[in-house]
Design a protein around this motif. Structure first.
Motif, PDB file in Angstrom:
ATOM      1  N   GLY A   1      16.082  -2.620  -7.817  1.00  0.00           N
ATOM      2  CA  GLY A   1      14.923  -2.457  -6.939  1.00  0.00           C
ATOM      3  C   GLY A   1      13.798  -3.430  -7.159  1.00  0.00           C
ATOM      4  O   GLY A   1      12.647  -3.111  -6.891  1.00  0.00           O
ATOM      5  N   ASN A   2      14.074  -4.615  -7.642  1.00  0.00           N
ATOM      6  CA  ASN A   2      13.022  -5.603  -7.898  1.00  0.00           C
ATOM      7  C   ASN A   2      12.883  -6.554  -6.722  1.00  0.00           C
ATOM      8  O   ASN A   2      13.861  -6.929  -6.094  1.00  0.00           O
ATOM      9  CB  ASN A   2      13.348  -6.404  -9.161  1.00  0.00           C
ATOM     10  CG  ASN A   2      13.398  -5.518 -10.380  1.00  0.00           C
ATOM     11  OD1 ASN A   2      12.465  -4.794 -10.660  1.00  0.00           O
ATOM     12  ND2 ASN A   2      14.503  -5.565 -11.097  1.00  0.00           N
ATOM     13  N   ILE A   3      11.654  -6.942  -6.439  1.00  0.00           N
ATOM     14  CA  ILE A   3      11.370  -7.893  -5.362  1.00  0.00           C
ATOM     15  C   ILE A   3      10.486  -8.987  -5.948  1.00  0.00           C
ATOM     16  O   ILE A   3       9.484  -8.699  -6.590  1.00  0.00           O
ATOM     17  CB  ILE A   3      10.640  -7.210  -4.192  1.00  0.00           C
ATOM     18  CG1 ILE A   3      11.497  -6.091  -3.621  1.00  0.00           C
ATOM     19  CG2 ILE A   3      10.278  -8.208  -3.116  1.00  0.00           C
ATOM     20  CD1 ILE A   3      10.785  -5.232  -2.618  1.00  0.00           C
ATOM     21  N   GLY A   4      10.803 -10.217  -5.725  1.00  0.00           N
ATOM     22  CA  GLY A   4      10.018 -11.328  -6.245  1.00  0.00           C
ATOM     23  C   GLY A   4      10.906 -12.266  -7.024  1.00  0.00           C
ATOM     24  O   GLY A   4      12.007 -12.587  -6.601  1.00  0.00           O
ATOM     25  N   ALA A   5      10.451 -12.673  -8.198  1.00  0.00           N
ATOM     26  CA  ALA A   5      11.233 -13.590  -9.021  1.00  0.00           C
ATOM     27  C   ALA A   5      11.055 -13.265 -10.491  1.00  0.00           C
ATOM     28  O   ALA A   5       9.980 -12.844 -10.919  1.00  0.00           O
ATOM     29  CB  ALA A   5      10.787 -15.023  -8.756  1.00  0.00           C
ATOM     30  N   PHE A   6      12.129 -13.438 -11.239  1.00  0.00           N
ATOM     31  CA  PHE A   6      12.119 -13.267 -12.684  1.00  0.00           C
ATOM     32  C   PHE A   6      11.636 -11.878 -13.115  1.00  0.00           C
ATOM     33  O   PHE A   6      10.830 -11.741 -14.023  1.00  0.00           O
ATOM     34  CB  PHE A   6      11.258 -14.349 -13.350  1.00  0.00           C
ATOM     35  CG  PHE A   6      11.713 -15.749 -13.040  1.00  0.00           C
ATOM     36  CD1 PHE A   6      12.815 -16.293 -13.675  1.00  0.00           C
ATOM     37  CD2 PHE A   6      11.051 -16.508 -12.090  1.00  0.00           C
ATOM     38  CE1 PHE A   6      13.249 -17.578 -13.391  1.00  0.00           C
ATOM     39  CE2 PHE A   6      11.475 -17.790 -11.800  1.00  0.00           C
ATOM     40  CZ  PHE A   6      12.579 -18.328 -12.448  1.00  0.00           C
ATOM     41  N   ASN A   7      12.137 -10.837 -12.437  1.00  0.00           N
ATOM     42  CA  ASN A   7      11.810  -9.457 -12.802  1.00  0.00           C
ATOM     43  C   ASN A   7      13.017  -8.791 -13.442  1.00  0.00           C
ATOM     44  O   ASN A   7      14.149  -9.038 -13.061  1.00  0.00           O
ATOM     45  CB  ASN A   7      11.422  -8.641 -11.571  1.00  0.00           C
ATOM     46  CG  ASN A   7      10.132  -9.107 -10.944  1.00  0.00           C
ATOM     47  OD1 ASN A   7       9.137  -9.295 -11.617  1.00  0.00           O
ATOM     48  ND2 ASN A   7      10.153  -9.299  -9.641  1.00  0.00           N
ATOM     49  N   SER A   8      12.760  -7.916 -14.399  1.00  0.00           N
ATOM     50  CA  SER A   8      13.796  -7.080 -14.992  1.00  0.00           C
ATOM     51  C   SER A   8      13.305  -5.642 -14.907  1.00  0.00           C
ATOM     52  O   SER A   8      12.185  -5.380 -14.503  1.00  0.00           O
ATOM     53  CB  SER A   8      14.028  -7.455 -16.459  1.00  0.00           C
ATOM     54  OG  SER A   8      14.539  -8.761 -16.549  1.00  0.00           O
ATOM     55  N   GLY A   9      14.132  -4.709 -15.337  1.00  0.00           N
ATOM     56  CA  GLY A   9      13.715  -3.314 -15.286  1.00  0.00           C
ATOM     57  C   GLY A   9      13.952  -2.723 -13.924  1.00  0.00           C
ATOM     58  O   GLY A   9      14.866  -3.111 -13.215  1.00  0.00           O
ATOM     59  N   THR A  10      13.107  -1.785 -13.530  1.00  0.00           N
ATOM     60  CA  THR A  10      13.301  -1.043 -12.293  1.00  0.00           C
ATOM     61  C   THR A  10      12.043  -1.079 -11.436  1.00  0.00           C
ATOM     62  O   THR A  10      10.951  -0.787 -11.917  1.00  0.00           O
ATOM     63  CB  THR A  10      13.634   0.430 -12.614  1.00  0.00           C
ATOM     64  OG1 THR A  10      14.774   0.455 -13.456  1.00  0.00           O
ATOM     65  CG2 THR A  10      13.934   1.207 -11.357  1.00  0.00           C
ATOM     66  N   GLY A  11      12.200  -1.417 -10.164  1.00  0.00           N
ATOM     67  CA  GLY A  11      11.127  -1.284  -9.179  1.00  0.00           C
ATOM     68  C   GLY A  11       9.941  -2.186  -9.371  1.00  0.00           C
ATOM     69  O   GLY A  11       8.813  -1.806  -9.074  1.00  0.00           O
TER      70      GLY A  11
ATOM     71  N   SER B   1      22.163  -4.540   0.181  1.00  0.00           N
ATOM     72  CA  SER B   1      23.152  -5.606   0.284  1.00  0.00           C
ATOM     73  C   SER B   1      23.038  -6.611  -0.853  1.00  0.00           C
ATOM     74  O   SER B   1      23.963  -7.358  -1.111  1.00  0.00           O
ATOM     75  CB  SER B   1      23.002  -6.327   1.619  1.00  0.00           C
ATOM     76  OG  SER B   1      21.747  -6.967   1.682  1.00  0.00           O
ATOM     77  N   LEU B   2      21.925  -6.616  -1.536  1.00  0.00           N
ATOM     78  CA  LEU B   2      21.725  -7.581  -2.620  1.00  0.00           C
ATOM     79  C   LEU B   2      21.753  -6.908  -3.987  1.00  0.00           C
ATOM     80  O   LEU B   2      21.239  -7.441  -4.961  1.00  0.00           O
ATOM     81  CB  LEU B   2      20.380  -8.300  -2.428  1.00  0.00           C
ATOM     82  CG  LEU B   2      20.277  -9.088  -1.135  1.00  0.00           C
ATOM     83  CD1 LEU B   2      18.875  -9.605  -0.932  1.00  0.00           C
ATOM     84  CD2 LEU B   2      21.273 -10.238  -1.124  1.00  0.00           C
ATOM     85  N   GLY B   3      22.307  -5.724  -4.064  1.00  0.00           N
ATOM     86  CA  GLY B   3      22.393  -5.027  -5.339  1.00  0.00           C
ATOM     87  C   GLY B   3      21.061  -4.505  -5.822  1.00  0.00           C
ATOM     88  O   GLY B   3      20.852  -4.328  -7.005  1.00  0.00           O
ATOM     89  N   GLY B   4      20.128  -4.287  -4.927  1.00  0.00           N
ATOM     90  CA  GLY B   4      18.834  -3.728  -5.302  1.00  0.00           C
ATOM     91  C   GLY B   4      17.805  -4.747  -5.715  1.00  0.00           C
ATOM     92  O   GLY B   4      16.729  -4.392  -6.136  1.00  0.00           O
ATOM     93  N   ASN B   5      18.087  -6.029  -5.648  1.00  0.00           N
ATOM     94  CA  ASN B   5      17.132  -7.062  -6.044  1.00  0.00           C
ATOM     95  C   ASN B   5      16.989  -8.089  -4.942  1.00  0.00           C
ATOM     96  O   ASN B   5      17.961  -8.555  -4.384  1.00  0.00           O
ATOM     97  CB  ASN B   5      17.607  -7.762  -7.318  1.00  0.00           C
ATOM     98  CG  ASN B   5      17.562  -6.850  -8.513  1.00  0.00           C
ATOM     99  OD1 ASN B   5      16.535  -6.254  -8.786  1.00  0.00           O
ATOM    100  ND2 ASN B   5      18.668  -6.707  -9.190  1.00  0.00           N
ATOM    101  N   VAL B   6      15.749  -8.441  -4.643  1.00  0.00           N
ATOM    102  CA  VAL B   6      15.480  -9.476  -3.663  1.00  0.00           C
ATOM    103  C   VAL B   6      14.638 -10.523  -4.362  1.00  0.00           C
ATOM    104  O   VAL B   6      13.659 -10.200  -5.021  1.00  0.00           O
ATOM    105  CB  VAL B   6      14.714  -8.905  -2.455  1.00  0.00           C
ATOM    106  CG1 VAL B   6      14.326 -10.009  -1.499  1.00  0.00           C
ATOM    107  CG2 VAL B   6      15.553  -7.871  -1.744  1.00  0.00           C
TER     108      VAL B   6
END
Length: 150
Positions: free
Chosen positions: A71-81, A58-63
């Motif tokens: 697929g990023n979780i946290g803050a200020f992440n780029s890339g994948t997973g 629901s958030l486009g793969g980023n939380v």
């Protein structure tokens, strides 16, 4: 003496309530097998809902906050997973800075396949060339490799 009176009153109240429930329903109101059956049904229902949902969809793969990529979780992440904070940023290739866990991993890499799958902090950063600074655990590993290959 007071210690015996309170538990005795509680036990008497529970017994009276159970007896009343039994008389009004005509059967045992709460058998252990019924409680277990109901808990099992709720468990199966919740389990199927969890298995069927996509928590990042629901958030486009980023939380988190200010994430890009997927697929990023946290803050200020780029890339994948990436999970944590400040992972996978400022890489020149999409194959660099991916699947990191922790903080400040897989950043500022040039080339391809640099700074991937690091766990900990400050791993796989500022590598040049290809296949540098990958698969580190701990802190301050796999940094500044192959800088002459820019």
């Amino acid at each position: 003496m007071k210690r015996c009176v309170i538990p005795a009153l509680c036990l008497g109240l529970l017994s009276a309530t159970a007896a009343k429930a039994d008389t009004t329903t005509g059967s045992q109101a709460f058998s252990m097998s019924r409680v277990q059956q109901t808990a099992g049904q709720y468990g199966q229902h919740i389990g199927s809902n969890v298995r069927g949902m996509d928590p990042l969809g629901s958030l486009g793969g980023n939380v988190g906050y200010k994430n890009t990529g997927s697929g990023n979780i946290g803050a200020f992440n780029s890339g994948t997973g990436n999970v944590g904070a400040f992972n996978g940023n400022d890489n020149t290739s999409a194959t660099s800075g991916n699947h990191n866990t922790g903080a400040f991993n897989g950043n500022g890499n040039t080339g391809e396949y640099d700074g991937n799958t690091n766990v900990g902090a400050f791993n796989g950063n500022y590598n040049g060339g290809s296949f540098n600074g990958n698969g580190n655990a701990g802190a301050f590993n796999g940094n500044f490799n192959g800088r002459g290959n820019r």
